[in-house]
Design a protein around this motif. Structure first.
Motif, PDB file in Angstrom:
ATOM      1  N   CYS A 108       0.847  -1.033   0.234  1.00  0.00           N
ATOM      2  CA  CYS A 108       0.062  -0.191   0.111  1.00  0.00           C
ATOM      3  C   CYS A 108       0.847   1.147   0.062  1.00  0.00           C
ATOM      4  CB  CYS A 108      -0.897  -0.093   1.320  1.00  0.00           C
ATOM      5  SG  CYS A 108      -1.978   1.579   1.277  1.00  0.00           S
ATOM      6  N   ILE A 147      -6.554   5.989   9.677  1.00  0.00           N
ATOM      7  CA  ILE A 147      -6.398   5.542   8.243  1.00  0.00           C
ATOM      8  C   ILE A 147      -5.763   6.493   7.283  1.00  0.00           C
ATOM      9  CG2 ILE A 147      -8.112   4.924   6.153  1.00  0.00           C
ATOM     10  CD1 ILE A 147     -10.098   3.778   8.038  1.00  0.00           C
ATOM     11  N   ASN A 522      -4.229  -3.271  -0.376  1.00  0.00           N
ATOM     12  CA  ASN A 522      -3.889  -1.688  -0.753  1.00  0.00           C
ATOM     13  C   ASN A 522      -5.109  -1.123  -1.146  1.00  0.00           C
ATOM     14  OD1 ASN A 522      -3.795  -3.264  -3.080  1.00  0.00           O
ATOM     15  ND2 ASN A 522      -1.813  -2.714  -3.685  1.00  0.00           N
ATOM     16  N   MET A 525      -7.544  -0.471   1.618  1.00  0.00           N
ATOM     17  CA  MET A 525      -7.040   0.534   2.424  1.00  0.00           C
ATOM     18  C   MET A 525      -7.483   2.209   1.682  1.00  0.00           C
ATOM     19  SD  MET A 525      -6.231   0.671   5.530  1.00  0.00           S
ATOM     20  CE  MET A 525      -5.119   0.041   6.439  1.00  0.00           C
ATOM     21  N   GLU A 526      -7.028   2.026   0.537  1.00  0.00           N
ATOM     22  CA  GLU A 526      -7.199   3.347  -0.400  1.00  0.00           C
ATOM     23  C   GLU A 526      -8.742   3.807  -0.270  1.00  0.00           C
ATOM     24  OE1 GLU A 526      -4.420   3.241  -3.701  1.00  0.00           O
ATOM     25  OE2 GLU A 526      -6.128   4.307  -4.647  1.00  0.00           O
ATOM     26  N   VAL A 537     -12.710  -1.518   6.522  1.00  0.00           N
ATOM     27  CA  VAL A 537     -11.604  -2.324   7.024  1.00  0.00           C
ATOM     28  C   VAL A 537     -11.979  -3.453   7.864  1.00  0.00           C
ATOM     29  CG1 VAL A 537      -9.334  -2.050   8.508  1.00  0.00           C
ATOM     30  CG2 VAL A 537     -10.406  -0.218   7.120  1.00  0.00           C
ATOM     31  N   THR A 582      -2.031  -4.453  11.330  1.00  0.00           N
ATOM     32  CA  THR A 582      -2.026  -3.112  10.676  1.00  0.00           C
ATOM     33  C   THR A 582      -3.352  -2.498  10.596  1.00  0.00           C
ATOM     34  OG1 THR A 582       0.202  -3.657   9.411  1.00  0.00           O
ATOM     35  CG2 THR A 582      -1.504  -1.508   8.747  1.00  0.00           C
ATOM     36  N   CYS A 583      -4.403  -3.417  10.345  1.00  0.00           N
ATOM     37  CA  CYS A 583      -5.578  -3.211  10.203  1.00  0.00           C
ATOM     38  C   CYS A 583      -6.506  -2.628  11.523  1.00  0.00           C
ATOM     39  CB  CYS A 583      -6.493  -4.297   9.567  1.00  0.00           C
ATOM     40  SG  CYS A 583      -6.101  -4.299   7.900  1.00  0.00           S
ATOM     41  N   VAL A 586      -5.322   0.842  12.823  1.00  0.00           N
ATOM     42  CA  VAL A 586      -6.020   1.800  12.212  1.00  0.00           C
ATOM     43  C   VAL A 586      -7.494   2.115  12.670  1.00  0.00           C
ATOM     44  CG1 VAL A 586      -4.503   2.016  10.048  1.00  0.00           C
ATOM     45  CG2 VAL A 586      -7.136   0.866   9.874  1.00  0.00           C
TER      46      VAL A 586
END
Ligand code: ARG
Length: 595
Positions: A108, A147, A522, A525-526, A537, A582-583, A586
């Motif tokens: 990402c 995020i 990626n 997330m975008e 997410v 990581t998720c 955020v």
């Protein structure tokens, strides 16, 4: 790193154009028939009109090009004209390998042109305890901010304290009644005021509701409170000093509360910080001919021709010259533009404030406070309801304080974790660790329970469901991470290392499914950033956790004999864990080491 879907689309586009068809028909989507294929393209159906050909002939042409493409293990034209695609295992593995190598980002990329975005969330009111109504703003706002940060933007969280209303006058009035000897009430006094506040947070929290109650039954008392508010707003020295004390004591307490929720703010500004900007702002609105008097009040028209419902004018000053909630929000935009010139300002409040923000935004644009390069966005969230479908209350029907709610979930979680430990005997977690773990898991339960719903919807706060280790819950996600951690520990505990290995093409359907989920990271997330949508997410990690657990149940990881294959599994596990972590980061929570 390019998005997986974009890579596929590129190849399909090439095939369309090579066959003489327009690129616009090469639209690839995830399959809605996962039993038949992984990706699909229905472009031949639409193209048939332009090329006056049966759709299946077009799909046949394109499929013939794609069958030899190493990206696909299957490219099939199906009548009446669908293109069904399956991804080649080796190609998928190479993409996953690249994700592994891209440490911390997993494919990402950060935004090429970082934006400055102010997120206005929390919105607590000074001297009033946080209640569950403030929970959603804090949880959703924090996640939207994180995020954005992950995407490389300059995200600035502002708590926007409610520190400028009648509640201040009420506190001052009650305090004056109780301690009239305090120097703050002596109008003759010109010296310095004491550093120490004349009350504790506990007193403050008792004073406010008492005063508020009295003002409802005692006209004279209410009059005094209004008078005090007015004098404070006119800048009476002693009252200003009291305001500072109220703020300090409150903010210290609020910070502690927010910290417990893993929520923090870059700015601790409040409504009072906007007040100095009001006079000039109002003058300019008048000079420019936007503000006019109507029934004694000063207003700015904000209706537009295309409105389907009546949007009343934005009131800038009441007939007695007092400013309002909208005035403060407009003046707040004045300093936000001056100090930060942001590309965007995002507000999180209950959706019942929708009209307020429509008026404020339109007025800010019309009067030039905010230019065309700054996006203003209000995210109105729904109500958190109890199991009875009504706004969440305490057992006796009162407003639930946030602290108590969190305590209740912590307890419930501790019970579940202790039970779980008893069942598994093998792990003996100390009471101390169990307590810390319970807190971590409880926070995940609360936040995931909230964030997994689309913000605008009401949702039911169901403690039993939210704290369950199974189903679409925070604890389930954490449980999955803990499971991966434990396998990795076992593997490394044997002195083994996964270095020098690459991700091998999937050995099973479940392993391929897991890779397919990972490959979407990626793009997901975008999209979650663009749509300010933490629920995306959540949906992603739920799918990912499910894919992982299927793989785990169907694969002998620790007893795999081929060393390279085992290393590949471990690498895949490591990536899955990192992506999940990581998720949840955020989303604003974390995972324990065991539970
Ligand atoms: N203090 C307000 C409330 O409790 C929320 C403030 C939201 N932010 C804003 N800029 N209006 O309802």
């Amino acid at each position: 790193m390019k998005k997986f879907l974009d890579l596929i689309t590129e190849e399909v586009t090439k095939a369309f154009t090579e066959c003489g068809y327009d690129a616009k028909y090469a639209k690839v989507t995830l399959s809605n028939r996962p039993d038949l294929c992984e990706y699909q393209c229905n472009g031949a159906m639409a193209a048939s009109k332009e090329y006056k050909k049966a759709p299946f002939m077009i799909a046949d042409d394109v499929a013939a090009k794609l069958v030899t493409n190493p990206m696909f293990s299957m490219a099939e034209s199906v009548k009446p004209g669908f293109l069904n695609l399956k991804i080649d295992e080796a190609y998928l593995a190479s993409y996953i390998e690249k994700m592994c190598a891209d440490e911390g980002r997993f494919g990402c990329d950060k935004a090429e042109h970082p934006k400055t975005i102010i997120v206005d969330y929390g919105g607590p009111n000074v001297a009033k305890p946080l209640h569950v109504g403030h929970l959603r703003s804090a949880i959703i706002g924090e996640s939207i901010k994180r995020i954005g940060k992950f995407m490389g933007h300059n995200m600035i969280g502002d708590v926007h304290l409610g520190d400028w209303g009648l509640q201040m006058g009420l506190i001052i009035t009650e305090l004056k009644l109780r301690k009239p000897e305090l120097v703050y009430f002596d109008e003759e006094y010109t010296g310095e005021y004491p550093m120490e506040a004349p009350f504790t947070i506990a007193e403050l929290e008792e004073i406010y509701p008492t005063a508020s109650g009295k003002s409802k039954v005692d006209e004279a008392y209410k009059e005094a409170a209004l008078q005090a508010t007015n004098e404070l707003q006119q800048g009476r020295r002693g009252y200003r000093a009291l305001l500072d004390h109220i703020l300090n004591v409150s903010v210290t307490d609020l910070k502690k509360n927010y910290e417990n929720l893993n929520v923090s703010f870059e700015l601790w500004k409040g409504e009072s910080d906007a007040q100095p900007y009001i006079p000039d702002m109002v003058q300019k609105m008048k000079d420019d001919g936007f503000a006019y008097e109507s029934e004694g009040a000063l207003v700015v028209d904000v209706k537009e021709e295309t409105d389907s419902k009546e949007i009343p004018p934005c009131i800038i000053l009441k007939s007695d010259g007092a400013s309002l909630y909208s005035t403060t929000d407009l003046a707040t935009l004045v300093w936000r533009m001056k100090d930060y010139n942001p590309d965007g300002v995002i507000y999180l409040t209950d959706k019942r404030q929708e009209l307020h923000f429509i008026q404020v935004f339109r007025c800010a644009r019309k009067t030039g406070i905010v230019g065309p390069n700054t996006e203003l966005k209000h995210i109105g969230f729904g109500t958190m309801n109890g199991k009875d479908g009504k706004p969440f209350k305490t057992r006796d029907g009162g407003v639930m304080r946030l602290e108590y709610l969190v305590d209740e979930i912590n307890e419930e979680m501790l019970k579940k974790i202790t039970e779980n430990q008893k069942e598994k005997e093998s792990l003996d977690i100390s009471d101390e660790e169990a307590k810390v773990t319970a807190k971590v898991v409880a926070l995940a339960a609360i936040k995931y329970g909230d964030l997994s719903n689309q913000a605008s919807k009401d949702y039911i706060f169901d403690i039993d469901r939210f704290t369950s280790f199974e189903g679409n819950t925070g604890p389930y996600i954490l449980y999955t991470i803990v499971r991966i951690k434990s396998i990795l520990n076992k593997y490394h505990g044997l002195g083994k290392e996964e270095t020098g290995a690459f991700i091998e093409p999937a050995h099973s359907k479940s392993e391929k499914d897991l890779m397919m989920e990972l490959s979407k990271f990626n793009a997901m997330m975008e999209n979650a950033f663009e749509e300010s949508a933490p629920h995306k997410v959540c949906a992603y990690i739920y799918d990912l956790a499910n894919a992982f657990n299927s793989f785990y149940h169907g694969t002998k990881i620790m007893s795999e004999e081929n060393e390279q294959t085992q290393k590949s599994y471990i690498r895949l596990l490591g990536l899955t864990k990192a992506v999940l972590e990581t998720c949840i980061d955020v989303l604003g929570f974390s995972a324990p080491d065991r539970m």
